[in-house]
Design a protein around this motif. Sequence first.
Motif, PDB file in Angstrom:
ATOM      1  N   PHE A  13      54.768  61.038  35.609  1.00 36.55           N
ATOM      2  CA  PHE A  13      55.291  61.937  34.480  1.00 36.55           C
ATOM      3  C   PHE A  13      54.462  62.060  33.340  1.00 36.55           C
ATOM      4  O   PHE A  13      54.254  63.173  33.108  1.00 36.55           O
ATOM      5  CB  PHE A  13      56.794  61.209  34.254  1.00 36.55           C
ATOM      6  CG  PHE A  13      57.497  61.800  33.085  1.00 36.55           C
ATOM      7  CD1 PHE A  13      58.041  62.964  33.211  1.00 36.55           C
ATOM      8  CD2 PHE A  13      57.312  61.230  31.625  1.00 36.55           C
ATOM      9  CE1 PHE A  13      58.682  63.784  32.021  1.00 36.55           C
ATOM     10  CE2 PHE A  13      57.829  62.085  30.525  1.00 36.55           C
ATOM     11  CZ  PHE A  13      58.468  63.294  30.982  1.00 36.55           C
ATOM     12  N   VAL A  14      53.831  61.124  33.107  1.00 38.68           N
ATOM     13  CA  VAL A  14      52.628  61.242  32.073  1.00 38.68           C
ATOM     14  C   VAL A  14      51.666  62.127  32.142  1.00 38.68           C
ATOM     15  O   VAL A  14      51.306  63.191  31.597  1.00 38.68           O
ATOM     16  CB  VAL A  14      52.081  59.871  31.585  1.00 38.68           C
ATOM     17  CG1 VAL A  14      50.973  59.984  30.441  1.00 38.68           C
ATOM     18  CG2 VAL A  14      53.176  59.146  30.881  1.00 38.68           C
ATOM     19  N   VAL A  15      51.123  61.969  33.525  1.00 35.76           N
ATOM     20  CA  VAL A  15      50.034  63.082  33.838  1.00 35.76           C
ATOM     21  C   VAL A  15      50.661  64.540  33.882  1.00 35.76           C
ATOM     22  O   VAL A  15      49.869  65.491  33.636  1.00 35.76           O
ATOM     23  CB  VAL A  15      49.476  62.819  35.241  1.00 35.76           C
ATOM     24  CG1 VAL A  15      48.572  63.748  35.727  1.00 35.76           C
ATOM     25  CG2 VAL A  15      48.832  61.474  35.065  1.00 35.76           C
ATOM     26  N   ALA A  16      51.720  64.738  34.552  1.00 34.05           N
ATOM     27  CA  ALA A  16      52.509  66.035  34.506  1.00 34.05           C
ATOM     28  C   ALA A  16      52.585  66.692  33.152  1.00 34.05           C
ATOM     29  O   ALA A  16      52.479  67.690  32.952  1.00 34.05           O
ATOM     30  CB  ALA A  16      53.693  65.847  35.105  1.00 34.05           C
ATOM     31  N   ALA A  17      53.274  65.726  32.082  1.00 33.51           N
ATOM     32  CA  ALA A  17      53.181  66.130  30.968  1.00 33.51           C
ATOM     33  C   ALA A  17      52.083  66.850  30.342  1.00 33.51           C
ATOM     34  O   ALA A  17      51.903  67.582  29.434  1.00 33.51           O
ATOM     35  CB  ALA A  17      54.091  64.786  29.952  1.00 33.51           C
ATOM     36  N   ALA A  24      53.122  74.943  27.650  1.00 36.43           N
ATOM     37  CA  ALA A  24      54.367  74.957  27.132  1.00 36.43           C
ATOM     38  C   ALA A  24      54.507  75.143  25.595  1.00 36.43           C
ATOM     39  O   ALA A  24      55.246  75.981  24.961  1.00 36.43           O
ATOM     40  CB  ALA A  24      55.222  73.905  27.376  1.00 36.43           C
ATOM     41  N   LEU A  25      53.419  74.468  24.932  1.00 36.16           N
ATOM     42  CA  LEU A  25      53.589  74.465  23.468  1.00 36.16           C
ATOM     43  C   LEU A  25      52.545  75.671  22.861  1.00 36.16           C
ATOM     44  O   LEU A  25      52.635  75.869  21.605  1.00 36.16           O
ATOM     45  CB  LEU A  25      53.106  73.268  22.952  1.00 36.16           C
ATOM     46  CG  LEU A  25      53.901  71.910  23.060  1.00 36.16           C
ATOM     47  CD1 LEU A  25      53.312  70.555  22.694  1.00 36.16           C
ATOM     48  CD2 LEU A  25      55.268  72.220  22.526  1.00 36.16           C
TER      49      LEU A  25
END
Length: 161
Positions: A13-17, A24-25
Amino acid sequence: MSRNAKINALLLFVVAALAVLPLALGLGDHKEEPFTGADSEAETAITEIRPDYEPWFSPLYEPPSGEIESALFALQAALGAGVLAYYFGLHRGRRQGELRALAQRGTTTSTTSTAANTSTTATTSQSTENAENTENTGNTGNTGRSRPSESASGASAPERT
């Protein structure tokens, strides 16, 4: 779900984020090429500070586009990761093999020492029985045989009177 599975899911999850959040930002929207490497950023900064700067070296190979340059960089990173994974896997396998060999030696040694302890115990109990039989019969003379305690331990025991 096991503890390792939870940790792996969290890391995934951290790597995908980290991959999705900059997109996205909208980080880098104000630039012409938002996700260029540090080399081009450094080159831009140097030319702004000293417009007459001449590089000492020129690249050996200049890829025709940024996509090819990125693909070559990804290939280089994948090869490096493969070499590191092979190295660490090889050393881990060797260490596990050494531990198994030591465990087998330890099992063999403990089995051998257990057998030796069993035979020593049997010899000692036979010696004790022989000594009791000698005392019961009243045979205290020297018959030419070694004393039971001498044969069991190899050391002479004090004589009884």
